[in-house]
Each structure stands twice: as structure tokens, then as C-alpha cells.
Design an enzyme around this catalytic site. Structure first.
Site, PDB file in Angstrom:
ATOM      1  N   ILE A 172     -50.013   2.308  -2.734  1.00  0.00           N
ATOM      2  CA  ILE A 172     -48.824   3.025  -2.259  1.00  0.00           C
ATOM      3  C   ILE A 172     -48.565   4.106  -3.294  1.00  0.00           C
ATOM      4  O   ILE A 172     -48.561   3.831  -4.500  1.00  0.00           O
ATOM      5  CB  ILE A 172     -47.584   2.116  -2.151  1.00  0.00           C
ATOM      6  CG1 ILE A 172     -47.763   1.067  -1.059  1.00  0.00           C
ATOM      7  CG2 ILE A 172     -46.330   2.949  -1.898  1.00  0.00           C
ATOM      8  CD1 ILE A 172     -46.593   0.109  -0.925  1.00  0.00           C
ATOM      9  N   ALA A 173     -48.357   5.332  -2.834  1.00  0.00           N
ATOM     10  CA  ALA A 173     -48.055   6.425  -3.767  1.00  0.00           C
ATOM     11  C   ALA A 173     -47.177   7.458  -3.075  1.00  0.00           C
ATOM     12  O   ALA A 173     -47.318   7.709  -1.879  1.00  0.00           O
ATOM     13  CB  ALA A 173     -49.337   7.075  -4.272  1.00  0.00           C
ATOM     14  N   ASN A 219     -46.402  -1.130 -14.850  1.00  0.00           N
ATOM     15  CA  ASN A 219     -45.771  -0.323 -13.802  1.00  0.00           C
ATOM     16  C   ASN A 219     -44.470  -0.971 -13.330  1.00  0.00           C
ATOM     17  O   ASN A 219     -44.407  -1.602 -12.278  1.00  0.00           O
ATOM     18  CB  ASN A 219     -46.743  -0.108 -12.644  1.00  0.00           C
ATOM     19  CG  ASN A 219     -46.258   0.957 -11.677  1.00  0.00           C
ATOM     20  OD1 ASN A 219     -45.082   1.300 -11.648  1.00  0.00           O
ATOM     21  ND2 ASN A 219     -47.176   1.469 -10.874  1.00  0.00           N
ATOM     22  N   TYR A 269     -41.508  -3.835  -5.272  1.00  0.00           N
ATOM     23  CA  TYR A 269     -42.049  -5.007  -4.591  1.00  0.00           C
ATOM     24  C   TYR A 269     -41.071  -6.183  -4.639  1.00  0.00           C
ATOM     25  O   TYR A 269     -40.860  -6.874  -3.639  1.00  0.00           O
ATOM     26  CB  TYR A 269     -43.404  -5.397  -5.181  1.00  0.00           C
ATOM     27  CG  TYR A 269     -44.440  -4.310  -5.032  1.00  0.00           C
ATOM     28  CD1 TYR A 269     -44.636  -3.655  -3.822  1.00  0.00           C
ATOM     29  CD2 TYR A 269     -45.220  -3.915  -6.115  1.00  0.00           C
ATOM     30  CE1 TYR A 269     -45.578  -2.648  -3.683  1.00  0.00           C
ATOM     31  CE2 TYR A 269     -46.176  -2.913  -5.978  1.00  0.00           C
ATOM     32  CZ  TYR A 269     -46.344  -2.282  -4.754  1.00  0.00           C
ATOM     33  OH  TYR A 269     -47.270  -1.294  -4.625  1.00  0.00           O
ATOM     34  N   GLU A 295     -52.017  -6.317  -6.177  1.00  0.00           N
ATOM     35  CA  GLU A 295     -52.070  -6.280  -7.641  1.00  0.00           C
ATOM     36  C   GLU A 295     -51.358  -5.018  -8.091  1.00  0.00           C
ATOM     37  O   GLU A 295     -51.467  -3.978  -7.441  1.00  0.00           O
ATOM     38  CB  GLU A 295     -53.507  -6.237  -8.169  1.00  0.00           C
ATOM     39  CG  GLU A 295     -54.301  -7.502  -7.943  1.00  0.00           C
ATOM     40  CD  GLU A 295     -55.091  -7.498  -6.647  1.00  0.00           C
ATOM     41  OE1 GLU A 295     -55.629  -8.552  -6.282  1.00  0.00           O
ATOM     42  OE2 GLU A 295     -55.160  -6.439  -5.980  1.00  0.00           O
TER      43      GLU A 295
END
Length: 149
Positions: free
Chosen positions: A72-73, A111, A118, A106
Site C-alpha cells: 500500500i502506498a 514503519n 493497520y 508484513e
């Protein structure tokens, strides 16, 4: 701000690569994304658009009764606007639509922003993959979410 989440298509790859390169080291290649979209029957990718411009993406592998988030970015200029939430919600919805009950991923141990995203969506830290990231030997945190409908 007009926000829209949709399935990724091949013509999105150039823009996705720009976001990928500013977000990850090492970044995925054009070939990797092309294979995911055209050959990997387990892979589903979505993008988020703001006012018609792709500004983020997310991917997941749907393996039997499990989803595995690959990435995801969000474009650096659009971070902090809740677009990561939109992408994660879209990936979770793909699982719900297919009666998938658990999702895993992962994330780099360092981060914190991603881990908080999440956790906000119900993922729990469940393990560590030592030295998972080959560019700097950083550990990965394994996270899981059970979908309750």
C-alpha cells in the site's frame, strides 16, 4: 476533493511506479506490476484517485481463505488525507466479497505510520520475520486481521 477507489489497470503502471519509487527501497519493477496484473490470478490491485489523478495504490493476494496484502502506498503530497484508509478499506472489502476470513501482511519494524494504520483497522502484531528486508536486513512485523461480518 473528489476521491475514487477502483481496480488498477495496465495504463496506471507508470503513475504507480512513480509512487512506488518514492515510497519503497527497493521499489518493485514495471515487470513485477505487469505480472501481478496480467499473470497472477491470485493478485488484485486497486488505486485511489483524487480529482481524476492516481495518488495511491494497494495490492493483495487472495489465497484460498486468506488475503495477503502485498503493498500500500500513497503519493507523498497526498499523505495524511485518509487515502491509506480508503485503500486498506478497499482491500478488506475485496476479502469480504470473497468470504475471506483472515488477512495478513508484513511491515517494516520501523514503519510506525503503517503499523498505526493497520492497527486502526484491527490488525494485530503476531510475529517477526528477522532480516526480512534484504536492502538493510530490517525485521518485518507480521500482522493479522480476522474479518468478522
Amino acid at each position: 476533493m473528489n476521491v475514487f477507489v477502483r481496480e488498477m489497470i495496465e495504463s496506471d503502471i507508470d503513475r504507480v511506479l512513480e509512487i512506488e519509487r518514492e515510497s519503497f527501497s527497493p521499489p518493485w519493477s514495471r515487470e513485477a506490476f505487469l505480472l501481478e496484473l496480467t499473470k497472477n490470478i491470485l493478485a488484485k490491485y486497486i488505486v485511489v484517485e483524487v480529482d481524476g489523478r492516481v495518488v495511491g495504490y494497494g495490492g493483495i493476494w487472495l489465497i484460498l481463505d486468506e488475503g495477503h496484502i502485498t503493498n500500500i502506498a500513497v503519493d507523498k503530497e497526498y499523505r495524511g488525507l485518509g487515502l491509506g484508509d480508503k485503500l486498506l478499506e478497499g482491500l478488506i472489502q475485496l476479502c469480504i466479497d470473497r468470504d475471506i476470513k483472515v488477512i495478513t501482511l508484513e511491515v517494516r519494524k520501523s514503519n510506525e505510520v503503517a503499523k498505526e494504520l493497520y492497527k486502526k483497522h484491527g490488525f494485530k502484531e503476531c510475529g517477526i520475520r528477522p532480516g526480512y528486508y534484504t536492502n538493510n536486513n530490517e525485521d518485518a512485523i507480521i500482522m493479522w486481521k480476522t474479518i468478522e461480518v
